[in-house]
Write a protein that holds these residues in place. Structure first.
Motif, short mmCIF file in Angstrom:
data_model
loop_
_atom_site.label_atom_id
_atom_site.label_comp_id
_atom_site.label_asym_id
_atom_site.label_seq_id
_atom_site.Cartn_x
_atom_site.Cartn_y
_atom_site.Cartn_z
N ARG A 35 5.47 0.60 -5.26
CA ARG A 35 4.81 2.19 -5.26
C ARG A 35 3.59 2.04 -4.16
N ILE A 36 2.68 0.98 -4.31
CA ILE A 36 1.68 0.85 -3.46
C ILE A 36 1.95 0.64 -2.04
N VAL A 37 2.96 -0.11 -1.79
CA VAL A 37 3.85 -0.29 -0.38
C VAL A 37 4.16 0.80 0.12
N GLN A 38 4.78 1.57 -0.68
CA GLN A 38 5.71 2.87 -0.41
C GLN A 38 4.65 3.78 0.13
N GLU A 39 3.45 3.94 -0.84
CA GLU A 39 2.61 5.16 -0.47
C GLU A 39 1.59 4.75 0.58
N GLY A 40 1.41 3.29 0.90
CA GLY A 40 0.62 2.95 2.14
C GLY A 40 1.38 3.29 3.44
N ILE A 41 2.72 2.83 3.54
CA ILE A 41 3.54 3.16 4.59
C ILE A 41 3.72 4.71 4.86
N THR A 42 3.80 5.41 3.80
CA THR A 42 3.78 6.80 3.69
C THR A 42 2.67 7.52 4.47
N ASN A 43 1.30 6.97 4.06
CA ASN A 43 0.13 7.55 4.77
C ASN A 43 0.06 7.03 6.21
N VAL A 44 0.54 6.09 6.42
CA VAL A 44 0.81 5.61 8.16
C VAL A 44 1.68 6.32 8.66
N VAL A 45 2.84 7.02 8.26
CA VAL A 45 3.70 7.77 9.06
C VAL A 45 3.15 9.30 8.81
N ARG A 46 2.52 9.66 7.93
CA ARG A 46 1.75 11.06 7.90
C ARG A 46 0.47 11.24 8.60
N HIS A 47 -0.40 10.16 8.57
CA HIS A 47 -1.60 10.37 8.98
C HIS A 47 -2.13 9.70 10.12
N ALA A 48 -1.50 8.39 10.33
CA ALA A 48 -2.33 7.37 11.25
C ALA A 48 -2.28 7.70 12.83
N GLY A 49 -1.03 8.44 13.03
CA GLY A 49 -0.77 8.66 14.50
C GLY A 49 -0.48 7.56 15.37
N THR A 50 0.16 6.74 14.49
CA THR A 50 0.68 5.50 15.38
C THR A 50 2.20 5.13 14.83
N ASP A 51 2.81 4.34 15.62
CA ASP A 51 4.35 4.08 15.36
C ASP A 51 4.72 2.67 15.04
N GLU A 52 3.51 2.00 14.45
CA GLU A 52 3.81 0.78 13.74
C GLU A 52 2.67 0.38 12.89
N CYS A 53 3.07 -0.39 11.72
CA CYS A 53 2.18 -0.90 10.92
C CYS A 53 2.61 -2.55 10.35
N GLN A 54 1.52 -3.06 9.67
CA GLN A 54 1.95 -4.38 9.23
C GLN A 54 1.74 -4.49 7.45
N VAL A 55 2.75 -5.12 6.93
CA VAL A 55 2.56 -5.29 5.57
C VAL A 55 2.84 -6.68 5.25
N VAL A 91 11.81 -2.13 -7.33
CA VAL A 91 11.21 -3.35 -7.35
C VAL A 91 10.73 -3.93 -5.89
N LEU A 92 10.10 -5.02 -5.80
CA LEU A 92 9.70 -5.49 -4.56
C LEU A 92 11.06 -5.87 -3.81
N ALA A 93 12.07 -6.24 -4.33
CA ALA A 93 13.27 -6.58 -3.53
C ALA A 93 13.78 -5.35 -2.70
N ASP A 94 13.32 -3.96 -3.27
CA ASP A 94 13.82 -2.83 -2.76
C ASP A 94 12.84 -2.48 -1.29
N VAL A 95 11.83 -3.35 -1.11
CA VAL A 95 11.12 -3.14 0.12
C VAL A 95 11.80 -3.22 1.47
N ASP A 96 12.74 -3.95 1.51
CA ASP A 96 13.46 -4.25 2.67
C ASP A 96 14.15 -2.90 3.03
N ARG A 97 14.81 -2.13 2.06
CA ARG A 97 15.47 -0.92 2.31
C ARG A 97 14.66 0.24 2.60
#
Length: 397
Positions: free
Chosen positions: A311-331, A272-278
């Motif tokens: 799942r949308i937050v998880q996949e969006g962050i995963t795309n940043v890690v894998r493809h964006a070539g940057t070390d930070e993002c905002q949610v 759930v969304l409460a697990d976003v922090d973890r």
């Protein structure tokens, strides 16, 4: 939070500083090119190599601002060719403009490469504007290092052919990339459709026959309940038995769909969304900073909304890690009165071709199944943005 991953993370140039350096390099290109040729007494042969290398100054800006960059390249090329022709004419008075043609063709080659890159990465209209502008400048310059009508015509034809070759090569590269993206999108759609059809067949085989039997027995019981109570009891018994068997079959089917381990190990609770922090803590341990901003009043939401949002937050962050070539993002997670808004942004290079894969398709599918909205694509100022809006029913406000 742990400090060790951040302490060992290499320093990177801020995006604003990188854009400023790109503009400075591109603007300096025509000036440095002119100065490099001006200071050469005879800029021919191997002495042409250093001025040519200066073209790398325009590459960082060419990706974001192709037409302004091409304008700077054309300005430097035309000025350099003009100066070289007038300078070398004095050295070679009986040979027209002498070896100035080497500089003219070399600068035309640099321009053609830029036009080819624009044709491979930009829209067709932008590529056509770039090609026409480049050809016009090259034709204007060829008269200064080719004398005589025959030499002028042959020079124009050669330059036009080289430019057309560069433009067509870039255009074919773009068409091939677009075709590959279309094939990937079609494969994703076909995979989703096939899964839906498989689930529909399972549901039909499990439910359709049983529901038909239940409906018939219910009608029979209703008609004979007063005159033949025994028959009505038999109909109710069939309904009970059939419904129990159907429920058991549905449980087995859902268990098969949800099963992640071959041995049928118990499944963990749905996130759930409460697990976003973890999730963020795990990502940051890998070296990517995730700034999460919670807006509105946090409250429990329906299970399907909570799961899809996570799942949308998880996949969006995963795309940043894998493809964006940057070390930070905002949610940003915004609890509004009648919907939940999610936005994931970064200032990296973007997912490129990978951004059209199953990850974005899955996020869009989750939002669509909840009758929500989903968008994903590059930002005008650079980077990538994923946004979703999921409706929330009135009972959960």
């Amino acid at each position: 939070m742990s400090d060790s991953p951040r302490a060992t993370r290499p320093w990177r140039i801020p995006p604003a500083a990188a854009r400023a350096l790109a503009w400075c390099g591109a603007i300096a290109y025509p000036i440095l090119l002119y100065v490099a040729v001006l200071n050469e007494h005879e800029p021919t042969g191997v002495r042409l190599f250093p001025p040519t290398v200066l073209a790398v100054l325009t590459l960082p800006l060419l990706r974001r601002r192709p037409l302004p960059t091409l304008t700077l390249i054309l300005a430097g090329s035309f000025a350099t060719t003009l100066m070289a022709a007038s300078k070398l004419a004095a050295v070679y008075p009986f040979g027209g403009s002498g070896p100035a043609w080497q500089i003219g063709y070399l600068q035309a080659l640099v321009t053609d490469l830029a036009v080819g890159w624009i044709a491979a990465t930009q829209r067709r209209r932008t590529a056509l504007v770039a090609a026409v502008s480049a050809l016009a400048v090259q034709i204007a310059a060829v008269g200064y290092y080719r004398t005589g009508s025959d030499d002028f015509v042959s020079g124009v034809v050669l330059l036009a052919l080289l430019l057309a070759l560069a433009w067509m090569t870039g255009y074919l590269v773009q068409e091939r990339r677009a075709h590959a993206e279309t094939v990937r999108a079609q494969a994703a759609v076909q995979a989703v459709t096939a899964e839906r059809l498989r689930i529909a067949r399972e549901l039909h085989d499990t439910v359709a026959h049983s529901m038909g039997v239940i409906a018939i027995q219910a009608g029979t019981g209703r008609r004979v309940i007063d005159a033949q109570p025994g028959e009505a009891r038999n109909a109710l018994a069939v309904i009970e038995s059939t419904s129990r068997d159907t429920l058991a079959g549905l449980r087995r089917m859902l268990g098969t769909l949800r099963q992640a381990e071959p041995d049928g190990a118990p499944q963990a609770p749905a996130p759930v969304l409460a697990d976003v922090d973890r999730l963020v803590a795990t990502i940051e341990d890998g070296g990517v900073r995730v700034a999460v901003e919670w807006l509105g009043v946090r409250r429990p939401l329906p299970a399907d909304v909570e799961l899809s949002a996570y799942r949308i937050v998880q996949e969006g962050i995963t795309n940043v890690v894998r493809h964006a070539g940057t070390d930070e993002c905002q949610v940003i997670i915004d609890y509004q009165e009648d919907q939940l808004s999610i936005e994931i942004t970064d200032e990296g290079l973007g997912p490129g071709a990978a951004g059209t894969g199953y990850g974005i398709t899955g996020m869009r599918e989750r939002a669509t199944l909840l009758h929500g909205q989903f968008t994903a694509g590059p930002r005008p100022e650079g980077g990538f943005r994923v946004a979703a809006r999921l409706p929330v029913t009135a009972g959960t406000r």
